[in-house]
Design an enzyme around this catalytic site. Structure first.
Site, mmCIF file in Angstrom:
data_model
loop_
_atom_site.group_PDB
_atom_site.id
_atom_site.type_symbol
_atom_site.label_atom_id
_atom_site.label_comp_id
_atom_site.label_asym_id
_atom_site.label_seq_id
_atom_site.Cartn_x
_atom_site.Cartn_y
_atom_site.Cartn_z
ATOM 1 N N ASP A 177 0.836 -1.192 0.000
ATOM 2 C CA ASP A 177 0.000 0.000 0.000
ATOM 3 C C ASP A 177 0.881 1.256 0.000
ATOM 4 O O ASP A 177 1.834 1.343 -0.775
ATOM 5 C CB ASP A 177 -0.961 -0.041 1.204
ATOM 6 C CG ASP A 177 -2.107 0.944 1.095
ATOM 7 O OD1 ASP A 177 -3.082 0.656 0.391
ATOM 8 O OD2 ASP A 177 -2.018 2.029 1.709
ATOM 9 N N TYR A 307 -2.958 10.992 1.079
ATOM 10 C CA TYR A 307 -3.338 10.706 -0.311
ATOM 11 C C TYR A 307 -3.215 11.966 -1.169
ATOM 12 O O TYR A 307 -2.782 11.897 -2.322
ATOM 13 C CB TYR A 307 -4.776 10.187 -0.369
ATOM 14 C CG TYR A 307 -4.931 8.732 -0.062
ATOM 15 C CD1 TYR A 307 -5.260 7.821 -1.053
ATOM 16 C CD2 TYR A 307 -4.743 8.238 1.236
ATOM 17 C CE1 TYR A 307 -5.405 6.468 -0.776
ATOM 18 C CE2 TYR A 307 -4.894 6.897 1.526
ATOM 19 C CZ TYR A 307 -5.221 6.017 0.518
ATOM 20 O OH TYR A 307 -5.353 4.676 0.799
ATOM 21 N N HIS A 361 -4.577 -7.770 0.180
ATOM 22 C CA HIS A 361 -3.888 -6.487 0.299
ATOM 23 C C HIS A 361 -3.140 -6.332 1.622
ATOM 24 O O HIS A 361 -2.123 -5.658 1.679
ATOM 25 C CB HIS A 361 -4.920 -5.375 0.148
ATOM 26 C CG HIS A 361 -4.333 -4.015 0.005
ATOM 27 N ND1 HIS A 361 -3.586 -3.634 -1.093
ATOM 28 C CD2 HIS A 361 -4.381 -2.921 0.817
ATOM 29 C CE1 HIS A 361 -3.208 -2.366 -0.955
ATOM 30 N NE2 HIS A 361 -3.667 -1.921 0.187
#
Length: 384
Positions: A177, A307, A361
């Site tokens: 990630d 982000y 993930h």
């Protein structure tokens, strides 16, 4: 740089406030109470909130967390929380492992033991690592950044400084990630210090230069871009919101633990490799401990805003730019869209590219034994 031991200590007042908010949660209406089609399953969340209020004991988990070797370091004006466990073996290798969103350092709890003392778990002492697991700025026990502009690129610089202060001039990096992006920035900007980088994800922000334009794309590469576009259209609303207007969402997630849980759990349900039953792979205790770290930190806005920082500072490469640090990639079957090897080899020197049997993930949380063995295998020929 100052480094000092850290103990997690949530106050009784914080726990009482959380309990009041949980018990006054108001859940939304839904067309289907047992469906994930529109987002988090209302029935699932109701069960989790009931467990959180009536069965989960934070103090038990706090005691467990505090058995981990935790520290705080001040680096370039930022306070960083990290685990630091020295390995047991004849010649240990330093390794920094970075988590992502919506994870935390707790993802690495079982992986930590497997990597630092492999002989205890059926491996070889010669594969032992000294492991450092920092918490991203604003995540878990790392306070929020003190200034704007802290993207994965700047975090890589903080990590390089931290490893140097710990006495590790050369080290390996690992991550998934956001942690994969940080590890790639380490390889790009700190190559002489990096023994190698191992990833279990290739971030969507990674873009090699396309020499020859889109006509130079292979069929596999074009398929990857198509899958990525489809994922963004059907599953990427969270990333678009985090990357553009994170503060608006932060008001809701800072005020409601139920809302925070719903926002986080939807990703675990979607991204974990499970047989239509998330609890078979990740327990309620593990889920709630992770969510609670986000809640108690009080810095959810910083976690979302990373982000935006990464959107403003993407991992884009120039034509003819190459990274020589060895790269290894583990591909787990339930992972988000992953590119073909050729896409990564446009920039990186790929030493290992392996498909795993199972996992998603959150590989360190879901399949720590599989990930640990793959990390050992990648770094084994790089040891000196």
């Amino acid at each position: 740089m100052s480094i000092r031991p850290f103990t997690l200590a949530i106050t009784t007042e914080q726990l009482d406030d959380l309990d009041r908010r949980l018990r006054s949660s108001r859940l939304p209406d839904t067309l289907a109470a047992d469906s994930w089609d529109d987002g988090t399953d209302v029935s699932f969340l109701a069960r989790l909130l009931d467990y959180w209020s009536n069965h989960y004991d934070w103090r038990i988990h706090e005691q467990r967390i505090n058995r981990l070797p935790q520290f705080l370091a001040e680096i370039d004006g930022e306070e960083i929380h990290f685990l630091h466990q020295r390995g047991i073996g004849p010649k240990t290798m330093p390794l920094i492992i970075t988590h992502g969103w919506p994870g935390s350092f707790l993802e690495m709890e079982r992986l930590l033991a497997l990597l630092t003392d492999p002989a205890k778990y059926g491996g070889h002492a010669s594969d032992a690592f000294d492991v450092v697991v920092p918490s991203l700025p604003g995540y878990g026990c790392s306070p929020a950044p003190t200034k704007a502009g802290i993207s994965s690129k700047q975090i890589a610089s903080l990590w390089a400084s931290l490893m140097g202060e710990l006495g590790y001039d050369r080290f390996g990096a690992q991550g998934g990630d956001i942690g994969a992006g940080v590890s790639m920035w380490l390889a790009r900007n700190y190559g002489p210090n990096l023994i190698g980088a191992h990833l279990n994800y290739i971030p969507g922000s990674f873009r090699p230069a396309l020499e020859g334009g889109r006509d130079a794309l292979s069929e596999e590469e074009q398929d990857f871009l198509n899958r990525s576009s489809q994922f963004a259209a059907t599953e990427g609303a969270y990333a678009a919101l985090h990357g553009t207007k994170p503060q608006t969402l932060a008001f809701a997630l800072s005020d409601s633990p139920a809302g925070l849980a719903a926002w986080i759990i939807e990703k675990f349900h979607s991204w974990v490799d499970h047989p239509n039953d998330l609890e078979q792979v990740v327990s309620f205790d593990a889920l709630i401990s992770d969510i609670a770290l986000y809640w108690f930190s009080g810095s959810i806005q910083a976690t979302l805003r990373l982000y935006k920082e990464n959107r403003l500072n993407p991992l884009v490469f120039e034509a003819n730019e190459r990274v020589e640090a060895p790269l290894g990639v583990a591909l787990f079957p339930k992972e988000l869209p992953m590119p073909p090897r050729s896409w990564v080899e446009r920039v990186f020197h790929v030493h290992r590219w392996e498909h795993m049997e199972r996992g998603g993930h959150f590989a360190a949380l879901e399949q720590p034994e599989i990930l640990a063995e793959e990390i050992r295998a990648f770094f084994r020929p790089l040891r000196r």
